[in-house]
Motif scaffolding. Structure first.
Motif, PDB file in Angstrom:
ATOM      1  N   ALA A  62       3.901   6.146   6.798  1.00 29.79           N
ATOM      2  CA  ALA A  62       3.669   7.182   5.293  1.00 29.79           C
ATOM      3  C   ALA A  62       3.332   5.992   3.487  1.00 29.79           C
ATOM      4  N   PHE A  63       3.525   5.625   3.630  1.00 32.05           N
ATOM      5  CA  PHE A  63       3.291   4.418   2.146  1.00 32.05           C
ATOM      6  C   PHE A  63       2.429   3.005   2.577  1.00 32.05           C
ATOM      7  N   LEU A  64       2.511   2.263   2.461  1.00 31.44           N
ATOM      8  CA  LEU A  64       2.232   1.169   3.055  1.00 31.44           C
ATOM      9  C   LEU A  64       0.937   1.487   3.694  1.00 31.44           C
ATOM     10  N   LEU A  65       0.703   1.821   4.694  1.00 30.22           N
ATOM     11  CA  LEU A  65      -0.742   1.746   5.763  1.00 30.22           C
ATOM     12  C   LEU A  65      -1.129   2.643   4.644  1.00 30.22           C
ATOM     13  N   PRO A  66      -1.496   4.291   4.189  1.00 28.81           N
ATOM     14  CA  PRO A  66      -2.657   4.322   3.636  1.00 28.81           C
ATOM     15  C   PRO A  66      -3.149   3.357   1.948  1.00 28.81           C
ATOM     16  N   VAL A  67      -2.342   2.857   1.284  1.00 26.98           N
ATOM     17  CA  VAL A  67      -2.289   1.411   0.700  1.00 26.98           C
ATOM     18  C   VAL A  67      -3.350   0.644   0.991  1.00 26.98           C
ATOM     19  N   LEU A  68      -2.369  -0.058   2.144  1.00 25.30           N
ATOM     20  CA  LEU A  68      -3.187  -1.137   3.042  1.00 25.30           C
ATOM     21  C   LEU A  68      -4.706  -0.727   3.732  1.00 25.30           C
ATOM     22  N   LEU A  69      -4.652   0.224   4.459  1.00 26.08           N
ATOM     23  CA  LEU A  69      -5.720   0.561   5.010  1.00 26.08           C
ATOM     24  C   LEU A  69      -7.140   1.438   3.484  1.00 26.08           C
ATOM     25  N   MET A  70      -6.471   1.544   2.599  1.00 20.83           N
ATOM     26  CA  MET A  70      -7.562   1.783   1.141  1.00 20.83           C
ATOM     27  C   MET A  70      -8.155   0.148   1.062  1.00 20.83           C
ATOM     28  N   THR A  71      -7.268  -0.651   0.871  1.00 19.20           N
ATOM     29  CA  THR A  71      -7.663  -1.557   0.161  1.00 19.20           C
ATOM     30  C   THR A  71      -8.567  -2.536   1.167  1.00 19.20           C
ATOM     31  N   ILE A  72      -8.239  -2.115   2.440  1.00 23.08           N
ATOM     32  CA  ILE A  72      -9.370  -3.112   3.917  1.00 23.08           C
ATOM     33  C   ILE A  72     -10.513  -2.471   3.788  1.00 23.08           C
ATOM     34  N   ARG A  73     -10.313  -0.628   3.592  1.00 23.28           N
ATOM     35  CA  ARG A  73     -11.403  -0.472   3.499  1.00 23.28           C
ATOM     36  C   ARG A  73     -12.899  -1.043   2.474  1.00 23.28           C
TER      37      ARG A  73
ATOM     38  N   ALA B 101      11.704   0.103   0.037  1.00 17.53           N
ATOM     39  CA  ALA B 101      12.185   0.932  -0.906  1.00 17.53           C
ATOM     40  C   ALA B 101      11.783   1.302  -1.596  1.00 17.53           C
ATOM     41  N   MET B 102      11.592   0.330  -2.921  1.00 18.97           N
ATOM     42  CA  MET B 102      11.345   0.619  -4.198  1.00 18.97           C
ATOM     43  C   MET B 102       9.213   0.186  -4.396  1.00 18.97           C
ATOM     44  N   SER B 103       8.698   0.170  -3.430  1.00 23.58           N
ATOM     45  CA  SER B 103       7.388  -0.357  -3.802  1.00 23.58           C
ATOM     46  C   SER B 103       7.102   0.839  -4.334  1.00 23.58           C
ATOM     47  N   PRO B 104       7.294   2.305  -3.341  1.00 23.89           N
ATOM     48  CA  PRO B 104       6.497   3.461  -4.406  1.00 23.89           C
ATOM     49  C   PRO B 104       6.364   3.646  -5.815  1.00 23.89           C
ATOM     50  N   VAL B 105       7.659   2.793  -6.277  1.00 23.59           N
ATOM     51  CA  VAL B 105       7.640   2.872  -7.738  1.00 23.59           C
ATOM     52  C   VAL B 105       6.944   1.915  -8.320  1.00 23.59           C
ATOM     53  N   VAL B 106       6.068   1.143  -7.598  1.00 21.44           N
ATOM     54  CA  VAL B 106       5.369  -0.184  -8.396  1.00 21.44           C
ATOM     55  C   VAL B 106       3.514   0.561  -8.767  1.00 21.44           C
ATOM     56  N   VAL B 107       3.670   1.101  -7.407  1.00 25.61           N
ATOM     57  CA  VAL B 107       1.899   1.542  -6.943  1.00 25.61           C
ATOM     58  C   VAL B 107       1.838   2.801  -7.651  1.00 25.61           C
ATOM     59  N   PRO B 108       0.232   3.021  -8.954  1.00 24.99           N
ATOM     60  CA  PRO B 108       0.457   4.284  -9.811  1.00 24.99           C
ATOM     61  C   PRO B 108       0.069   5.154  -8.427  1.00 24.99           C
ATOM     62  N   GLY B 109       0.795   5.870  -9.056  1.00 24.85           N
ATOM     63  CA  GLY B 109      -0.559   8.037  -8.244  1.00 24.85           C
ATOM     64  C   GLY B 109      -1.404   7.948  -8.298  1.00 24.85           C
ATOM     65  N   VAL B 110      -1.923   7.538  -9.005  1.00 25.67           N
ATOM     66  CA  VAL B 110      -3.879   7.562  -8.820  1.00 25.67           C
ATOM     67  C   VAL B 110      -4.116   6.454  -7.336  1.00 25.67           C
ATOM     68  N   HIS B 136       5.253  12.999  -0.146  1.00 28.89           N
ATOM     69  CA  HIS B 136       5.599  13.073  -1.472  1.00 28.89           C
ATOM     70  C   HIS B 136       7.444  12.386  -0.857  1.00 28.89           C
ATOM     71  N   ALA B 137       7.240  12.665   0.635  1.00 27.03           N
ATOM     72  CA  ALA B 137       9.330  11.813   0.590  1.00 27.03           C
ATOM     73  C   ALA B 137       8.845   9.998   0.378  1.00 27.03           C
ATOM     74  N   ALA B 138       7.896   9.697   0.311  1.00 22.68           N
ATOM     75  CA  ALA B 138       7.738   8.417   0.445  1.00 22.68           C
ATOM     76  C   ALA B 138       7.537   7.869  -0.902  1.00 22.68           C
ATOM     77  N   VAL B 139       7.790   8.637  -1.811  1.00 19.66           N
ATOM     78  CA  VAL B 139       7.663   8.697  -2.912  1.00 19.66           C
ATOM     79  C   VAL B 139       8.857   8.512  -4.258  1.00 19.66           C
ATOM     80  N   GLY B 140       9.921   9.887  -2.843  1.00 21.86           N
ATOM     81  CA  GLY B 140      11.393   9.822  -3.418  1.00 21.86           C
ATOM     82  C   GLY B 140      12.197   8.977  -3.108  1.00 21.86           C
ATOM     83  N   VAL B 141      12.147   8.393  -2.240  1.00 25.77           N
ATOM     84  CA  VAL B 141      12.755   7.548  -1.330  1.00 25.77           C
ATOM     85  C   VAL B 141      13.527   6.227  -2.674  1.00 25.77           C
TER      86      VAL B 141
END
Lengths: 318, 262
Positions: A62-73, B101-110, B136-141
């Motif tokens: 849900a989180f790392l994959l979107p960011v990773l795919l975006m980066t790869i793309r 677990a903390m990565s969502p804090v580091v990555v900007p929303g945009v 949103h769940a990932a951002v809330g983790v």
């Protein structure tokens, strides 16, 4: 409630001794417990391990994959970065973003010191007032507060109306669409973070140190600069790095309050994706923003510890 | 050393500045004119009546609630599994679990928005409660993770060891000892996760469709195109709901302790 007590009877023949208690290690015991019942299952599929694996998987998908795919793309075609940097709006936005984020960080630090100090040392009534105002503001969303600043900073807004009525200025000053409005709006959102980190650090300074300095003849200003500031510096710097990184990723406040010429990186990215429909170029620009954030955190983390910047140290100590 | 009068006065002035924008929004929502003005010319509740009856606002509130509740529930499960796992098992290194677990804090929303958008377009998840709630769940983790981790740090490991010595297996210990102890922290983390979803604009704006918009997306549209006082009314409701949830969650652990105490 005490159901787990039951099996004790079965174990009375083997009294647990010191050694067993210390080896009651989560890594070894689950295996034994599982093996006694059924065929052995790997640790990552049994008990707590299974939950943890599922949770790690969730974050990965849900989180790392979107960011990773975006980066790869973005990286797969270098032309994306060429296009990204060929946009003058984007090139200017990098400098605008870094410059304004730095200014906002400095404003936050300057504002936070007196606030945190009073919060840490004043009478109870004053502390309650300061804490309530800070927290209500903190829990009002960025969007709502930015909307409110728009109402206040307008040419017909309260601030201009009041200044004209009081005769401070003859005609309304244009504040919307200026850097000043962005600094105000962003510092208002971000200062609570530095206030809270500096406050936490100040609470840890023994009052005796300040008294000692005073007994030795220091004036209050000297006590502040020679005792309070040096001892609270780690918390202040950690808060500053956090605020700077958060400021880099802003979108709402500069977009509503700022000028249309000096846009933020966030605005440049959104424009690329939503207006020009060139998602890949937008992705490349997003990668640039992510890199700036990660480099800042890596440098800050090297000197201050990444846990301290993200507020994890408190979670560990408490 | 008590702060001197001048410093205290400065801090109180800043406190007023902190609170002022919230007050302005609340006060303008009770205005009677068609134009948002502060202070308002007259008083009325008509803008609240409009927010409660206009389909655009009602639907947006419904969407935000559905997304927020779903995201918070997921974040509570994932965040506490990560925190308990990081301190109780050695399958993954604790630093790796903490990083994830903390990565969502580091990555900007945009940045996250663009990534989520690129995936959602291909998986047909844009414009849906599920799609936005998953992100949103990932951002809330992190909120759940930090709170549960802090609680686990104060937890005496011997309590769990005692349960194990008494014969409880790993899952029984988790269910009857660890989880009840960390439950209040899970709830507080969950409320923070709810509010982060409730207020989140960036990802929501990339995931919106004509039929699916959350409250911040609608408020944004109104602010950009020239707000009327119903925007203030909706903003006030957003804020009141956030603070109400927080107050309830903050009061929860104390209530629990009181009940347990003899």
């Amino acid at each position: 409630m005490f159901a787990p007590l039951r099996p004790v009877a079965a174990h009375t023949d083997r009294r647990p001794n010191e050694d067993e208690v210390t080896t009651l290690d989560s890594a070894t015991v689950p295996d034994q417990a599982v093996r006694s019942k059924a065929a052995p299952r790997p640790a990552w599929l049994s008990g707590i391990g299974a939950f943890q694996s599922a949770a790690v998987l969730y974050m990965a998908v849900a989180f790392l994959l979107p960011v990773l795919l975006m980066t790869i793309r973005a990286v797969s075609d270098p032309q994306n970065f060429v296009d990204a940097f060929s946009s003058g709006i984007f090139r200017r936005s990098i400098w605008t973003t870094v410059r304004m984020s730095l200014t906002v960080t400095v404003v936050c630090l300057v504002v936070s010191y007196p606030y945190a100090y009073v919060l840490a040392r004043a009478r109870r009534t004053i502390v309650i007032i300061l804490a309530t105002c800070l927290l209500v503001s903190f829990w009002t969303s960025t969007l709502v507060r930015t909307y409110s600043w728009q109402l206040l900073l307008n040419n017909t807004g309260l601030i201009n109306t009041a200044m004209v009525a009081l005769g401070i200025v003859d005609e309304p000053i244009r504040m919307m669409g200026t850097d000043f409005a962005v600094y105000l709006g962003m510092a208002h959102v971000l200062a609570p973070y530095t206030v809270l980190t500096i406050y936490a650090q100040m609470r840890a300074i023994p009052r005796e140190l300040e008294e000692a300095a005073q007994i030795m003849g220091s004036r209050p200003a000297t006590v502040f600069w020679r005792v309070i500031v040096p001892l609270s510096r780690p918390g202040a710097l950690a808060g500053a790095v956090l605020v700077f990184v958060m400021a880099l990723g802003f979108y709402i406040t500069p977009q509503i309050l700022g000028s249309a010429q000096n846009v933020y990186i966030g605005t440049a990215i959104v424009q690329q994706v939503q207006a020009f429909l060139s998602t890949d170029v937008g992705a490349a620009q997003a990668v640039v923003l992510l890199l700036i954030v990660l480099i800042t955190l890596a440098v800050g983390g090297k000197y201050l510890g990444i846990g301290r910047i993200l507020g994890l140290d408190k979670a560990g100590q408490r | 050393m008590r702060p001197r009068f001048g410093v205290t006065a400065l801090a109180i002035l800043m406190a007023v500045i902190f609170l002022f924008p919230t007050i302005v929004v609340v006060v303008t929502s009770f205005g009677s004119g068609r134009i948002v003005s502060f202070p308002p010319q007259g008083w009325s509740l008509r803008w609240y009546a409009e927010v409660f009856t206009d389909t655009m606002w009602v639907q947006a509130f419904g969407n935000s609630f559905a997304v927020g509740i779903l995201a918070a529930a997921l974040a509570m499960a994932v965040g506490s599994a990560l925190a308990i796992g990081a301190t109780r098992t050695k399958i993954f290194p604790a630093s790796l679990v903490t990083g994830i677990a903390m990565s969502p804090v580091v990555v900007p929303g945009v940045v996250l928005s663009v990534g989520v958008y690129m995936v959602a377009v291909r998986t047909d998840l844009t414009g849906s409660v599920i799609g936005l709630a998953l992100a949103h769940a990932a951002v809330g983790v992190p909120f759940v993770f930090i709170n549960v981790l802090a609680r686990l740090a104060t937890l005496d490991k011997q309590i769990e060891e005692a349960a194990r010595i008494c014969g409880a297996d790993e899952m029984t210990t988790l269910r009857t000892v660890t989880l009840p102890i960390v439950a209040p922290s899970v709830v507080i983390g969950g409320v923070l996760a709810f509010i982060s979803s409730w207020d989140e604009f960036m990802v929501a704006s990339f995931m919106n469709s004509p039929t699916f918009r959350t409250i911040p997306v609608v408020v944004w549209g109104e602010v950009i195109s020239g707000a009327d006082p119903s925007t203030s009314a909706a903003s006030t409701l957003i804020t009141v709901i956030s603070i109400l949830f927080l107050a309830l969650a903050a009061g929860l652990p104390r209530l629990r302790n009181r009940k347990v105490a003899p």
